[in-house]
Scaffold this active site. Structure first.
Site, PDB file in Angstrom:
ATOM      1  N   ASP A  89       0.872  -1.183   0.000  1.00  0.00           N
ATOM      2  CA  ASP A  89       0.000   0.000   0.000  1.00  0.00           C
ATOM      3  C   ASP A  89       0.906   1.229   0.000  1.00  0.00           C
ATOM      4  O   ASP A  89       1.426   1.625   1.039  1.00  0.00           O
ATOM      5  CB  ASP A  89      -0.903   0.018   1.249  1.00  0.00           C
ATOM      6  CG  ASP A  89      -2.014  -1.014   1.199  1.00  0.00           C
ATOM      7  OD1 ASP A  89      -1.762  -2.141   0.742  1.00  0.00           O
ATOM      8  OD2 ASP A  89      -3.136  -0.703   1.665  1.00  0.00           O
ATOM      9  N   LYS A 151      -6.682   3.641  -3.776  1.00  0.00           N
ATOM     10  CA  LYS A 151      -7.144   3.662  -2.382  1.00  0.00           C
ATOM     11  C   LYS A 151      -7.362   5.106  -1.945  1.00  0.00           C
ATOM     12  O   LYS A 151      -6.605   5.994  -2.325  1.00  0.00           O
ATOM     13  CB  LYS A 151      -6.086   2.960  -1.523  1.00  0.00           C
ATOM     14  CG  LYS A 151      -6.317   2.969  -0.024  1.00  0.00           C
ATOM     15  CD  LYS A 151      -5.207   2.173   0.681  1.00  0.00           C
ATOM     16  CE  LYS A 151      -5.223   2.394   2.179  1.00  0.00           C
ATOM     17  NZ  LYS A 151      -4.111   1.699   2.857  1.00  0.00           N
ATOM     18  N   LYS A 180     -10.002   0.482  -2.885  1.00  0.00           N
ATOM     19  CA  LYS A 180      -9.975   0.254  -1.435  1.00  0.00           C
ATOM     20  C   LYS A 180     -10.380   1.548  -0.742  1.00  0.00           C
ATOM     21  O   LYS A 180      -9.795   2.597  -1.003  1.00  0.00           O
ATOM     22  CB  LYS A 180      -8.584  -0.190  -0.973  1.00  0.00           C
ATOM     23  CG  LYS A 180      -8.473  -0.349   0.552  1.00  0.00           C
ATOM     24  CD  LYS A 180      -7.106  -0.900   0.967  1.00  0.00           C
ATOM     25  CE  LYS A 180      -6.921  -0.839   2.473  1.00  0.00           C
ATOM     26  NZ  LYS A 180      -5.594  -1.370   2.902  1.00  0.00           N
TER      27      LYS A 180
END
Length: 212
Positions: A89, A151, A180
């Site tokens: 991430d 995300k 996400k």
């Protein structure tokens, strides 16, 4: 799919201890969460404690500001993989994004993706600092760079995810890459709203509360 399989059980606070990392790994195994998400310094500890389980290990890169050099992000990603990461991430360089240096933004994501190969790459665009148009543009860059997910947030910005952010992201990437949502999602009702919109993963430190 069950709600717990959408959840990245997350602990990223500056004052996190090793004992707390072990605890969230045990919780993830007990509740059947999809992944645990930790800072890179704790990747090997988390991996040891997730061994022999189906829970994935997600590790943050350039977190939480996204302002580290591209070289350091690539190296951090390589070390995270060595330490057992299944997913990365990374935080997009928001300053470059706001300066309109889109080629550099995309190139950095491409370099990290190249370094991690088949592993899943999620790119945090920190929507709280972007206009709607910039959210769409950032999502487009993430998609073009070959990442697997875009995300919303680190959880360290001025706000977390919003349904509006996700709608913009969804309209931009359609079903080409996944989304996400993270930051401020603390109950089952909110999590379900995001899932109904089409997100594939929820990042939260309230996973147990959400599925209880």
């Amino acid at each position: 799919m069950k709600l717990e399989k959408y959840i990245d059980h997350t602990l990223l606070a500056a004052n996190t201890t090793e004992e707390q990392i072990i605890q969230i790994c045990n919780e993830a195994k007990e509740y059947g969460f999809y992944a645990v998400c930790v800072n890179s310094g704790y990747a090997s500890v988390a991996k040891r404690n997730l061994n022999q389980s189906e829970v994935k290990l997600a590790v943050t890169i350039g977190f939480p500001l996204g302002a580290a050099s591209s070289e350091s992000k690539v190296r951090e990603a390589e070390i995270a993989l060595r330490d057992g990461a299944d997913e990365i991430d990374m935080v997009l360089n928001i300053g470059l994004m706001l300066d309109g240096k889109y080629d550099q933004v995309q190139m950095e994501i491409e370099e990290v993706k190249k370094a991690i190969g088949e592993k899943t790459l999620k790119v945090i665009i920190e929507t709280c600092y972007l206009t709607n148009e910039e959210i769409a543009k950032a999502s487009e860059l993430v998609m073009q760079a070959g990442a697997d997910f875009v995300k919303t947030s680190t959880g360290f910005g001025s706000r977390g995810a919003s349904l509006e952010d996700v709608k913009i992201m969804m309209n931009t990437v359609a079903s080409k890459i996944k989304i996400k949502a993270s930051g401020g999602i603390r109950d089952a009702e909110t999590a379900q709203e995001y899932i109904d919109l089409g997100v594939s993963r929820i990042g939260t430190s309230s996973g147990i509360k959400i599925i209880s």
